[in-house]
Design an enzyme around this catalytic site. Structure first.
Site, mmCIF file in Angstrom:
data_model
loop_
_atom_site.group_PDB
_atom_site.id
_atom_site.type_symbol
_atom_site.label_atom_id
_atom_site.label_comp_id
_atom_site.label_asym_id
_atom_site.label_seq_id
_atom_site.Cartn_x
_atom_site.Cartn_y
_atom_site.Cartn_z
ATOM 1 N N ALA A 1 0.795 -1.231 0.000
ATOM 2 C CA ALA A 1 0.000 0.000 0.000
ATOM 3 C C ALA A 1 0.828 1.281 0.000
ATOM 4 C CB ALA A 1 -0.947 0.004 1.188
ATOM 5 N N ILE B 1 2.550 3.790 -6.934
ATOM 6 C CA ILE B 1 1.270 3.548 -7.620
ATOM 7 C C ILE B 1 0.176 3.209 -6.601
ATOM 8 C CG2 ILE B 1 0.057 1.979 -9.201
ATOM 9 C CD1 ILE B 1 2.703 1.700 -10.780
ATOM 10 N N ARG C 1 5.104 -2.851 4.969
ATOM 11 C CA ARG C 1 6.222 -3.566 5.575
ATOM 12 C C ARG C 1 6.607 -3.019 6.946
ATOM 13 N NH1 ARG C 1 10.647 -4.942 0.987
ATOM 14 N NH2 ARG C 1 10.296 -2.821 0.221
ATOM 15 N N ASP D 1 7.336 -9.894 4.789
ATOM 16 C CA ASP D 1 8.055 -10.575 3.716
ATOM 17 C C ASP D 1 7.075 -11.350 2.842
ATOM 18 O OD1 ASP D 1 9.886 -11.740 2.124
ATOM 19 O OD2 ASP D 1 10.898 -12.901 3.693
ATOM 20 N N TYR E 1 14.665 -7.406 -13.563
ATOM 21 C CA TYR E 1 13.382 -6.771 -13.264
ATOM 22 C C TYR E 1 12.329 -7.148 -14.304
ATOM 23 C CZ TYR E 1 9.540 -3.542 -12.925
ATOM 24 O OH TYR E 1 8.263 -3.039 -12.854
ATOM 25 N N LYS F 1 8.704 -9.479 -13.685
ATOM 26 C CA LYS F 1 7.309 -9.130 -13.993
ATOM 27 C C LYS F 1 6.691 -10.153 -14.947
ATOM 28 C CE LYS F 1 5.608 -6.161 -12.341
ATOM 29 N NZ LYS F 1 5.014 -6.158 -10.974
ATOM 30 N N SER G 1 10.670 4.982 -11.407
ATOM 31 C CA SER G 1 10.149 5.669 -12.603
ATOM 32 C C SER G 1 10.089 7.189 -12.391
ATOM 33 C CB SER G 1 8.780 5.120 -13.003
ATOM 34 O OG SER G 1 7.848 5.259 -11.958
HETATM 35 P P1 NDP Z 1 7.492 1.441 -5.582
HETATM 36 O O1 NDP Z 1 8.904 1.056 -5.442
HETATM 37 O O2 NDP Z 1 7.065 2.734 -5.033
HETATM 38 O O3 NDP Z 1 6.553 0.322 -4.985
HETATM 39 C C1 NDP Z 1 6.903 -1.000 -4.850
HETATM 40 C C2 NDP Z 1 5.989 -1.623 -3.824
HETATM 41 O O4 NDP Z 1 6.312 -2.987 -3.626
HETATM 42 C C3 NDP Z 1 6.118 -0.949 -2.462
HETATM 43 O O5 NDP Z 1 4.886 -1.018 -1.803
HETATM 44 C C4 NDP Z 1 7.140 -1.821 -1.777
HETATM 45 O O6 NDP Z 1 7.027 -1.763 -0.374
HETATM 46 C C5 NDP Z 1 6.721 -3.178 -2.287
HETATM 47 N N1 NDP Z 1 7.823 -4.130 -2.268
HETATM 48 C C6 NDP Z 1 8.952 -4.093 -3.004
HETATM 49 N N2 NDP Z 1 9.727 -5.147 -2.722
HETATM 50 C C7 NDP Z 1 9.080 -5.872 -1.789
HETATM 51 C C8 NDP Z 1 9.365 -7.051 -1.083
HETATM 52 N N3 NDP Z 1 10.486 -7.740 -1.293
HETATM 53 N N4 NDP Z 1 8.463 -7.475 -0.181
HETATM 54 C C9 NDP Z 1 7.327 -6.781 0.056
HETATM 55 N N5 NDP Z 1 7.000 -5.660 -0.590
HETATM 56 C C10 NDP Z 1 7.865 -5.212 -1.497
HETATM 57 O O7 NDP Z 1 7.199 1.379 -7.133
HETATM 58 P P2 NDP Z 1 5.851 1.424 -7.973
HETATM 59 O O8 NDP Z 1 4.733 1.960 -7.201
HETATM 60 O O9 NDP Z 1 6.208 2.032 -9.239
HETATM 61 O O10 NDP Z 1 5.602 -0.134 -8.230
HETATM 62 C C11 NDP Z 1 4.385 -0.774 -7.890
HETATM 63 C C12 NDP Z 1 4.117 -1.889 -8.853
HETATM 64 O O11 NDP Z 1 3.960 -1.358 -10.154
HETATM 65 C C13 NDP Z 1 5.216 -2.945 -8.972
HETATM 66 O O12 NDP Z 1 4.594 -4.198 -9.097
HETATM 67 C C14 NDP Z 1 5.929 -2.555 -10.257
HETATM 68 O O13 NDP Z 1 6.550 -3.656 -10.858
HETATM 69 C C15 NDP Z 1 4.752 -2.069 -11.070
HETATM 70 N N6 NDP Z 1 5.089 -1.213 -12.217
HETATM 71 C C16 NDP Z 1 5.616 0.024 -12.035
HETATM 72 C C17 NDP Z 1 5.903 0.835 -13.120
HETATM 73 C C18 NDP Z 1 6.472 2.202 -12.955
HETATM 74 O O14 NDP Z 1 6.946 2.763 -13.954
HETATM 75 N N7 NDP Z 1 6.436 2.796 -11.786
HETATM 76 C C19 NDP Z 1 5.659 0.382 -14.494
HETATM 77 C C20 NDP Z 1 5.079 -0.936 -14.571
HETATM 78 C C21 NDP Z 1 4.800 -1.678 -13.470
HETATM 79 P P3 NDP Z 1 7.690 -0.531 0.467
HETATM 80 O O15 NDP Z 1 6.786 0.643 0.241
HETATM 81 O O16 NDP Z 1 7.664 -1.013 1.867
HETATM 82 O O17 NDP Z 1 9.063 -0.325 -0.068
#
Ligand code: NDP
Length: 336
Positions: free
Chosen positions: A8, A12, A32, A56, A162, A166, A211
């Site tokens: 959350a 995004i 987390r 996790d 990466y 996906k 991004s």
């Molecule tokens: P963020 O890095 O802001 O968000 C990533 C999210 O995943 C965060 O909530 C993070 O938690 C959580 N996360 C990452 N690694 C782990 C882990 N090992 N265990 C538990 N939680 C984890 O990036 P985005 O919001 O951009 O990404 C969100 C989603 O969108 C992802 O699935 C990404 O692949 C996808 N996406 C993003 C794009 C972009 O350009 N931004 C394009 C296409 C897809 P925490 O907040 O605690 O770090």
């Protein structure tokens, strides 16, 4: 309606939670740490948001307890997945959390979330586009295209890692549906590079999520610094969040991959818009070669007309997404 959203506190996800709460949904987010959960709750200022800690996601059974505790959940949005290119161990840093995280979520929903009817997974354009073909003007990528990257190619470097994380995670999800025939339907949201403001200004830091850092790195750059190397397709985060809502609200989206993308960008366009719209940054940031863009017709294309028809709204354009992103960075006091 109660919506569960994993990850959350992500870029995004926060915008998605904001829109969900604005529309009157009850939202339970997995985070987390309590610190980040509390910050999001405070920013939202709504009793309709609560959080649960899932430290996790790749640990077996990671989502079991939260779903047992919340039988009221009917919609599950899985957004948590690592998005960075800093991995030194692709397998453990990227592939495992993406793939096992997705499988754990789906297993938990099947076994402990009997009332969950719809699941939306945040996949990516990375699961659609192969690493080659960008300069092929006849290549048209659609909702049906797949990145066929192999495990051997995946572990070569963090970029391949990466992209593979996906593709593998999304494949695992559709396979789960096929094999397990669970009680829920699945849709995926497959965004290209996501730009646009953070859901809350408090999230602006010197380094942003991967991004957003494409634009932020230009705002932080000096006049003689090179432009960032990243080019491709983009979409605004507000549209990506809207697509997550439409993915479970609209019957037409069931079983579909939503390829959310507005169009192509090159860093020169971003620089040109910033210099045009923010006179206070002129001379402080790079200028590059104003107006000199490649011939986009000579490159591969996206045809996401099916997605656009299902969603039924226009996407925010590049100038607006750049302007709103940079304005927020400046408002937060990060100008130089
Ligand atoms: P963020 O890095 O802001 O968000 C990533 C999210 O995943 C965060 O909530 C993070 O938690 C959580 N996360 C990452 N690694 C782990 C882990 N090992 N265990 C538990 N939680 C984890 O990036 P985005 O919001 O951009 O990404 C969100 C989603 O969108 C992802 O699935 C990404 O692949 C996808 N996406 C993003 C794009 C972009 O350009 N931004 C394009 C296409 C897809 P925490 O907040 O605690 O770090």
């Amino acid at each position: 309606t109660t919506v569960f959203i994993s990850g959350a506190t992500g870029f995004i996800a926060q915008e998605t939670v904001k829109q969900l709460v604005q529309k009157g949904y009850k939202v339970i987010g997995s985070v987390r740490s309590a610190e980040r959960g509390d910050r999001l709750k405070k920013n939202l200022g709504s009793d309709n948001f609560t959080y649960e800690i899932v430290e996790d996601i790749q640990k077996e059974g990671s989502f079991d307890e939260v779903l047992k505790k919340h039988p009221e959940v009917t919609i599950f949005l899985h957004t948590a997945s690592p998005f960075h290119f800093k991995a030194t161990d692709v397998e453990n840093d990227l592939l495992k959390p993406a793939v096992e995280g997705t499988k754990n979520a789906l297993k938990a929903i099947k076994e402990h979330g009997p009332n969950v009817k719809k699941v939306v997974i945040t996949s990516s354009f990375a699961a659609i586009k192969k690493s080659s073909g960008d300069d092929d003007p006849n290549l048209v990528l659609t909702e049906e295209s797949w990145n066929d990257i192999t495990k051997e190619q995946a572990v070569k470097d963090p970029f391949s890692g990466y992209r593979a994380s996906k593709a593998f995670a999304e494949k695992a999800a559709w396979e789960f549906l096929e094999k397990e025939r669970p009680q829920f339907v699945l849709s995926t949201v497959n965004p290209t590079y996501v730009f646009g403001p953070q859901a809350f200004i408090s999230e602006i830091k010197s380094e942003l999520n991967t991004s957003s850092e494409v634009i932020n790195s230009i705002v932080k750059a000096g006049p003689n610094d090179p432009l960032p190397p990243t080019s491709g397709f983009f979409v605004d985060v507000r549209d990506v969040a809207k697509a997550h809502l439409a993915a479970f609200e609209k019957k037409e989206a069931e079983g579909k991959r939503l390829l959310v993308s507005e169009g192509r960008f090159v860093p020169q366009q971003i620089v040109d818009y910033i210099n045009k719209d923010f006179s206070q940054l002129k001379g402080k940031i790079p200028t590059g070669n104003p107006g000199q863009y490649p011939d986009f017709n000579a490159l591969s294309k996206i045809d996401n007309s099916k997605t656009r028809e299902i969603l039924g709204f226009d996407f925010i354009n590049l100038e607006t997404t750049v302007k709103d992103t940079v304005q927020q960075i400046l408002d937060a006091g990060f100008s130089r």
